[in-house]
Write a protein that holds these residues in place. Structure first.
Motif, PDB file in Angstrom:
ATOM      1  N   LEU A  10       0.822  -1.202   0.000  1.00 15.63           N
ATOM      2  CA  LEU A  10       0.000   0.000   0.000  1.00 15.63           C
ATOM      3  C   LEU A  10       0.863   1.261   0.000  1.00 15.63           C
ATOM      4  CD1 LEU A  10      -2.656   1.543   0.236  1.00 15.63           C
ATOM      5  CD2 LEU A  10      -2.613   1.115   2.705  1.00 15.63           C
ATOM      6  N   VAL A  11       1.899   1.294   0.830  1.00 16.35           N
ATOM      7  CA  VAL A  11       2.768   2.468   0.905  1.00 16.35           C
ATOM      8  C   VAL A  11       3.511   2.674  -0.412  1.00 16.35           C
ATOM      9  CG1 VAL A  11       4.788   3.460   2.045  1.00 16.35           C
ATOM     10  CG2 VAL A  11       3.014   2.356   3.409  1.00 16.35           C
ATOM     11  N   GLU A  12       3.945   1.593  -1.033  1.00 12.24           N
ATOM     12  CA  GLU A  12       4.613   1.703  -2.326  1.00 12.24           C
ATOM     13  C   GLU A  12       3.664   2.259  -3.380  1.00 12.24           C
ATOM     14  OE1 GLU A  12       7.620   1.779  -4.931  1.00 12.24           O
ATOM     15  OE2 GLU A  12       7.776   1.238  -2.807  1.00 12.24           O
ATOM     16  N   GLU A  13       2.420   1.822  -3.325  1.00 13.90           N
ATOM     17  CA  GLU A  13       1.402   2.323  -4.251  1.00 13.90           C
ATOM     18  C   GLU A  13       1.155   3.815  -4.035  1.00 13.90           C
ATOM     19  OE1 GLU A  13      -3.354   1.539  -5.157  1.00 13.90           O
ATOM     20  OE2 GLU A  13      -2.213   0.124  -3.954  1.00 13.90           O
ATOM     21  N   LEU A  14       1.096   4.238  -2.781  1.00  8.99           N
ATOM     22  CA  LEU A  14       0.882   5.648  -2.473  1.00  8.99           C
ATOM     23  C   LEU A  14       2.066   6.504  -2.927  1.00  8.99           C
ATOM     24  CD1 LEU A  14      -0.614   5.301   1.134  1.00  8.99           C
ATOM     25  CD2 LEU A  14      -1.854   5.884  -0.955  1.00  8.99           C
ATOM     26  N   ALA A  15       3.276   5.954  -2.803  1.00  4.16           N
ATOM     27  CA  ALA A  15       4.468   6.690  -3.220  1.00  4.16           C
ATOM     28  C   ALA A  15       4.503   6.843  -4.742  1.00  4.16           C
ATOM     29  CB  ALA A  15       5.722   5.975  -2.730  1.00  4.16           C
ATOM     30  N   GLN A  16       4.167   5.784  -5.452  1.00  3.41           N
ATOM     31  CA  GLN A  16       4.175   5.848  -6.912  1.00  3.41           C
ATOM     32  C   GLN A  16       3.129   6.824  -7.442  1.00  3.41           C
ATOM     33  OE1 GLN A  16       3.757   1.845  -8.399  1.00  3.41           O
ATOM     34  NE2 GLN A  16       5.756   1.183  -7.622  1.00  3.41           N
ATOM     35  N   SER A  17       2.052   7.006  -6.695  1.00  2.00           N
ATOM     36  CA  SER A  17       1.001   7.931  -7.109  1.00  2.00           C
ATOM     37  C   SER A  17       1.204   9.322  -6.524  1.00  2.00           C
ATOM     38  CB  SER A  17      -0.370   7.391  -6.673  1.00  2.00           C
ATOM     39  OG  SER A  17      -0.611   6.121  -7.240  1.00  2.00           O
ATOM     40  N   HIS A  18       2.349   9.528  -5.829  1.00  2.00           N
ATOM     41  CA  HIS A  18       2.732  10.827  -5.266  1.00  2.00           C
ATOM     42  C   HIS A  18       1.809  11.300  -4.147  1.00  2.00           C
ATOM     43  CE1 HIS A  18       5.657  11.158  -8.469  1.00  2.00           C
ATOM     44  NE2 HIS A  18       4.702  10.942  -9.369  1.00  2.00           N
ATOM     45  N   TYR A  19       1.040  10.394  -3.569  1.00  2.00           N
ATOM     46  CA  TYR A  19       0.318  10.753  -2.354  1.00  2.00           C
ATOM     47  C   TYR A  19       1.306  10.828  -1.188  1.00  2.00           C
ATOM     48  CZ  TYR A  19      -4.131  10.008  -4.713  1.00  2.00           C
ATOM     49  OH  TYR A  19      -5.193  10.105  -5.567  1.00  2.00           O
ATOM     50  N   GLN A  20       2.368  10.045  -1.274  1.00  2.00           N
ATOM     51  CA  GLN A  20       3.464  10.094  -0.321  1.00  2.00           C
ATOM     52  C   GLN A  20       4.739  10.376  -1.095  1.00  2.00           C
ATOM     53  OE1 GLN A  20       6.266   7.897  -0.034  1.00  2.00           O
ATOM     54  NE2 GLN A  20       7.030   9.174   1.649  1.00  2.00           N
ATOM     55  N   SER A  21       5.597  11.256  -0.552  1.00  2.00           N
ATOM     56  CA  SER A  21       6.813  11.632  -1.262  1.00  2.00           C
ATOM     57  C   SER A  21       7.928  11.938  -0.265  1.00  2.00           C
ATOM     58  CB  SER A  21       6.565  12.863  -2.146  1.00  2.00           C
ATOM     59  OG  SER A  21       7.779  13.375  -2.654  1.00  2.00           O
ATOM     60  N   ASP A  22       9.030  11.194  -0.345  1.00  2.00           N
ATOM     61  CA  ASP A  22      10.188  11.493   0.492  1.00  2.00           C
ATOM     62  C   ASP A  22      10.799  12.836   0.114  1.00  2.00           C
ATOM     63  OD1 ASP A  22       9.901   9.194   1.927  1.00  2.00           O
ATOM     64  OD2 ASP A  22      11.733   8.226   1.230  1.00  2.00           O
ATOM     65  N   GLN A  23      10.790  13.154  -1.163  1.00  2.00           N
ATOM     66  CA  GLN A  23      11.336  14.427  -1.614  1.00  2.00           C
ATOM     67  C   GLN A  23      10.562  15.594  -1.013  1.00  2.00           C
ATOM     68  OE1 GLN A  23      14.045  14.987  -3.869  1.00  2.00           O
ATOM     69  NE2 GLN A  23      13.775  17.088  -3.144  1.00  2.00           N
ATOM     70  N   ARG A  24       9.250  15.505  -1.077  1.00  8.24           N
ATOM     71  CA  ARG A  24       8.402  16.567  -0.538  1.00  8.24           C
ATOM     72  C   ARG A  24       8.559  16.677   0.984  1.00  8.24           C
ATOM     73  NH1 ARG A  24       3.930  15.034  -2.933  1.00  8.24           N
ATOM     74  NH2 ARG A  24       3.037  13.934  -1.167  1.00  8.24           N
ATOM     75  N   THR A  25       8.653  15.539   1.644  1.00  7.63           N
ATOM     76  CA  THR A  25       8.812  15.534   3.097  1.00  7.63           C
ATOM     77  C   THR A  25      10.141  16.143   3.503  1.00  7.63           C
ATOM     78  OG1 THR A  25       7.486  13.507   3.208  1.00  7.63           O
ATOM     79  CG2 THR A  25       8.763  14.087   5.155  1.00  7.63           C
ATOM     80  N   ALA A  26      11.209  15.844   2.744  1.00  8.50           N
ATOM     81  CA  ALA A  26      12.532  16.398   3.043  1.00  8.50           C
ATOM     82  C   ALA A  26      12.538  17.916   2.862  1.00  8.50           C
ATOM     83  CB  ALA A  26      13.580  15.751   2.140  1.00  8.50           C
ATOM     84  N   GLU A  27      11.912  18.405   1.807  1.00  8.97           N
ATOM     85  CA  GLU A  27      11.875  19.850   1.567  1.00  8.97           C
ATOM     86  C   GLU A  27      11.080  20.572   2.654  1.00  8.97           C
ATOM     87  OE1 GLU A  27      10.236  20.114  -2.323  1.00  8.97           O
ATOM     88  OE2 GLU A  27      12.094  19.506  -3.342  1.00  8.97           O
ATOM     89  N   MET A  28       9.968  19.981   3.081  1.00  7.45           N
ATOM     90  CA  MET A  28       9.179  20.598   4.141  1.00  7.45           C
ATOM     91  C   MET A  28       9.926  20.574   5.473  1.00  7.45           C
ATOM     92  SD  MET A  28       5.280  19.358   3.299  1.00  7.45           S
ATOM     93  CE  MET A  28       4.641  20.452   4.567  1.00  7.45           C
ATOM     94  N   THR A  29      10.689  19.521   5.712  1.00  2.00           N
ATOM     95  CA  THR A  29      11.495  19.439   6.931  1.00  2.00           C
ATOM     96  C   THR A  29      12.567  20.524   6.934  1.00  2.00           C
ATOM     97  OG1 THR A  29      11.146  17.038   7.084  1.00  2.00           O
ATOM     98  CG2 THR A  29      13.008  17.952   8.300  1.00  2.00           C
ATOM     99  N   LEU A  30      13.225  20.723   5.793  1.00  5.86           N
ATOM    100  CA  LEU A  30      14.242  21.768   5.678  1.00  5.86           C
ATOM    101  C   LEU A  30      13.645  23.145   5.962  1.00  5.86           C
ATOM    102  CD1 LEU A  30      16.995  22.926   4.874  1.00  5.86           C
ATOM    103  CD2 LEU A  30      16.257  22.786   2.477  1.00  5.86           C
ATOM    104  N   ASN A  31      12.524  23.446   5.348  1.00  2.35           N
ATOM    105  CA  ASN A  31      11.895  24.761   5.550  1.00  2.35           C
ATOM    106  C   ASN A  31      11.480  24.971   6.998  1.00  2.35           C
ATOM    107  OD1 ASN A  31      12.175  25.387   2.823  1.00  2.35           O
ATOM    108  ND2 ASN A  31      10.187  24.498   2.287  1.00  2.35           N
ATOM    109  N   SER A  32      10.962  23.935   7.604  1.00  2.42           N
ATOM    110  CA  SER A  32      10.545  24.028   9.003  1.00  2.42           C
ATOM    111  C   SER A  32      11.737  24.277   9.920  1.00  2.42           C
ATOM    112  CB  SER A  32       9.820  22.744   9.410  1.00  2.42           C
ATOM    113  OG  SER A  32       9.511  22.741  10.787  1.00  2.42           O
ATOM    114  N   GLN A  33      12.841  23.568   9.673  1.00  2.00           N
ATOM    115  CA  GLN A  33      14.033  23.735  10.501  1.00  2.00           C
ATOM    116  C   GLN A  33      14.646  25.121  10.335  1.00  2.00           C
ATOM    117  OE1 GLN A  33      15.705  21.164  12.641  1.00  2.00           O
ATOM    118  NE2 GLN A  33      13.546  20.605  12.543  1.00  2.00           N
ATOM    119  N   LEU A  34      14.629  25.639   9.116  1.00  3.77           N
ATOM    120  CA  LEU A  34      15.166  26.983   8.881  1.00  3.77           C
ATOM    121  C   LEU A  34      14.345  28.039   9.611  1.00  3.77           C
ATOM    122  CD1 LEU A  34      16.099  26.841   5.084  1.00  3.77           C
ATOM    123  CD2 LEU A  34      17.671  26.926   7.032  1.00  3.77           C
ATOM    124  N   ARG A  35      13.031  27.862   9.610  1.00  6.31           N
ATOM    125  CA  ARG A  35      12.177  28.818  10.327  1.00  6.31           C
ATOM    126  C   ARG A  35      12.461  28.809  11.828  1.00  6.31           C
ATOM    127  NH1 ARG A  35       8.200  26.861   6.710  1.00  6.31           N
ATOM    128  NH2 ARG A  35       7.427  25.457   8.331  1.00  6.31           N
TER     129      ARG A  35
END
Length: 225
Positions: A119-144
């Motif tokens: 299920l998680v692999e399916e969600l990742a392939q459909s871009h409902y889950q994204s490590d790239q997006r999560t990493a970028e949001m983590t960076l922005n949050s830490q900078l703030r």
């Protein structure tokens, strides 16, 4: 992925019926174990022989069966199918999760590990889950929050994210400017000359995750004219 896979929600009416079935079964199980109220004849004495271990085992087994089967109907053994899918969407709708974080969270409620992985692999392939997006949001949050590169890398590691996902972003950031602005906000524009105050500023910026080279440059930087 077709939309038909995502329109199955939890059937709360079915859960309600299963709960009523559980209460009904437990009620009858309790009533069947109570002694009969019919009085014995005056000439007949109650039997004082204790029940055998075989009889006790049989009674306990019957009680366990009567309570276990309804619990299974309620799905207490773990979510599967459309219930697991609905729960996964509810989770990722609230916040971004890395793939590994989402797997660990779903496994707390799921019945089958392989189903979670698929299920998680399916969600990742459909871009409902994204490590790239999560990493970028983590960076922005830490900078703030005024965090330096070391603390940001720790935050990525905690979420099981590869820092290479935002390697270019990390290189483009002016860490000296970041550290200097934090120092000014906390201690003012004046360059410290007292050793104790210098040490305090160094510890402050170290805790925020900046490298020593950047810290020394920041605390010795003169205000721009």
């Amino acid at each position: 992925m077709s939309n038909a896979k995502f329109n199955k929600l939890i059937d709360y009416q079915q859960l309600k019926q299963a709960l009523q079935q559980l209460e009904h079964t437990e009620h009858h199980a309790t009533a069947s174990t109570q002694p009969h109220s019919k009085a014995l004849p005056s000439t007949q004495q109650p039997c004082s022989t204790p029940p055998s271990s075989t009889q006790l085992s049989s009674t306990q087994h019957s009680a366990n069966v009567s309570t276990t089967q309804p619990n299974q109907a309620l799905g207490t053994e773990g979510l599967t199918g459309s219930r697991l899918r609905s729960y996964a969407f509810a989770v990722i709708a609230r916040k971004e999760y890395s793939k590994q974080q989402l797997i660990e969270k779903l496994l707390l409620r799921a019945h089958n590990r392989n189903e979670v992985l698929e299920l998680v692999e399916e969600l990742a392939q459909s871009h409902y889950q994204s490590d790239q997006r999560t990493a970028e949001m983590t960076l922005n949050s830490q900078l703030r929050q005024g965090k330096g590169p070391q603390r940001i890398k720790q935050a990525l590691h905690k979420k099981h994210l590869d820092q290479q996902l935002i390697a270019d972003d990390l290189q483009e950031i002016d860490w000296l400017e970041q550290a200097y602005q934090l120092k000014c906000k906390k201690f003012g524009l004046e360059v410290a000359t007292e050793p104790k105050l210098k040490a305090k500023q160094i510890r402050f910026l170290q805790y925020r995750g900046f490298h020593l080279e950047t810290i020394f440059a920041a605390i010795q930087r003169l205000p721009e004219s």
